[in-house]
Motif scaffolding. Structure first.
Motif: not given
Length: 334
Positions: A19-20, A22-23, A42, A194
């Motif tokens: 998540d981090e 990717r952001a 993802g 991912t």
């Protein structure tokens, strides 16, 4: 590229927990693509539409990195763990790790192991966050940690536990930046995948959805420029981007490699030819999707792959970006 490299290298992103990172990538490529989507697994899929009459080209770099996952926490607060991806036990003892919440710990070796004459295994190790009891530990079973500290630069060399494959992510983001305002005929799918480290999973599903006509992975490879290399390889840091011929998972498309080599030679871009005896990349998954896709991989020679201090040469990353820009600006005939 160094500020970009530092930002992406320091973002958290163990396989399955991207998540981090990717952001951070999504923020870096804002405004550089016609659409940006996140799929079920993802993967971050950025489409830059061409002017028409070209190919669907997928260029992929995996966001995830190897790490460790907590399996048990004892009464004193010491955490036993397992590997996420290919973690070498010999590289772990004394290494520092960082959890997503910022907690850091040191990997210790328990007293049952003869430290002078016995090779340790992961089951002999534990993560020590400086706690004196279980109540002082914020983590729980299933939490993952990445190797730490992260990025540093020295001359042309970049050091980080996750150059595999933040180097590829850096190159792919930089490619989108350098294509801004440049007309190309091809639809470019820049895909940040991912779970590569646990079975090229993101590339497999995203390639099925994109259905590319040409696929290129960006990833690291081993080098032959260290003392007594095993296997012996004709690949070295600073000698240019490595165009993969074969690894243990795939044989690159001959016509695609011919086009990449021709572009490199026409534009004076330093390159090397790579044969990797063990390991594979997202190119394997993309090549074998649907009815098959012409695929290759542009590799960054890296020393100490899958250890807490991997090294790549900035000039090899820059060469890969230049090669992709030149390749995408021309008609692609295989």
């Amino acid at each position: 590229m160094e500020p970009l490299a530092k930002r992406l290298a320091e973002a958290f992103g163990v396989s399955g927990f991207e998540d981090e990172i990717r952001a951070a990538i999504r923020d870096e490529i804002a405004g550089l693509a016609d659409s940006v989507e996140v799929d079920v697994l993802g993967n971050l899929v950025a489409l830059r539409k061409g002017t028409g009459g070209g190919r669907r080209v997928m260029v992929a770099a995996h966001m995830d990195q190897i790490g460790v996952i907590v399996t048990h926490i004892d009464a004193q607060g010491f955490m036993r763990f397992a590997a996420v991806g290919g973690v070498y036990p010999t590289a772990c003892w004394g290494a520092q790790v960082r959890f997503k919440d910022g907690t850091v710990g040191t990997i210790g070796l328990d007293g049952r192991v003869d430290r002078r004459g016995q090779l340790p295994e992961l089951r002999d190790m534990y993560i020590d966050v400086g706690a004196t009891s279980r109540d002082e530990v914020q983590q729980q079973v299933g939490d993952v940690a990445q190797f730490w500290p992260s990025f540093s630069a020295q001359g042309h060399a970049w050091f980080s536990p996750n150059m595999d494959d933040r180097a590829g992510c850096i190159a792919l983001v930089q490619l989108l930046k350098e294509l801004q305002g440049v007309e190309i005929a091809h639809d470019l799918y820049a895909v940040f995948t991912t779970q590569e480290e646990v079975g090229v999973r993101g590339a497999r599903t995203s390639a099925y959805a994109v259905d590319p006509e040409i696929a290129i992975a960006l990833d690291v490879t081993l080098t032959g420029d260290i003392p007594y290399p095993r296997p012996v390889m004709d690949v070295a840091l600073g000698r240019g981007v490595a165009i993969k011929v074969q690894d243990s998972g795939m044989i690159s498309h001959v016509g695609l490699n011919r086009a990449l080599v021709a572009t490199a030679e026409a534009e004076g871009i330093p390159y090397q030819l790579e044969v990797l005896a063990g390991g594979t990349t997202d190119a394997f998954a993309m090549q074998t999707t649907r009815a098959g896709v012409p695929a290759s991989c542009l590799s960054f020679p890296s020393r100490h792959v899958h250890t807490p201090s991997q090294i790549v040469d900035r000039r090899d990353v820059e060469a890969a970006v230049r090669l992709l820009v030149g390749f995408l600006r021309q008609d692609i005939a295989l």
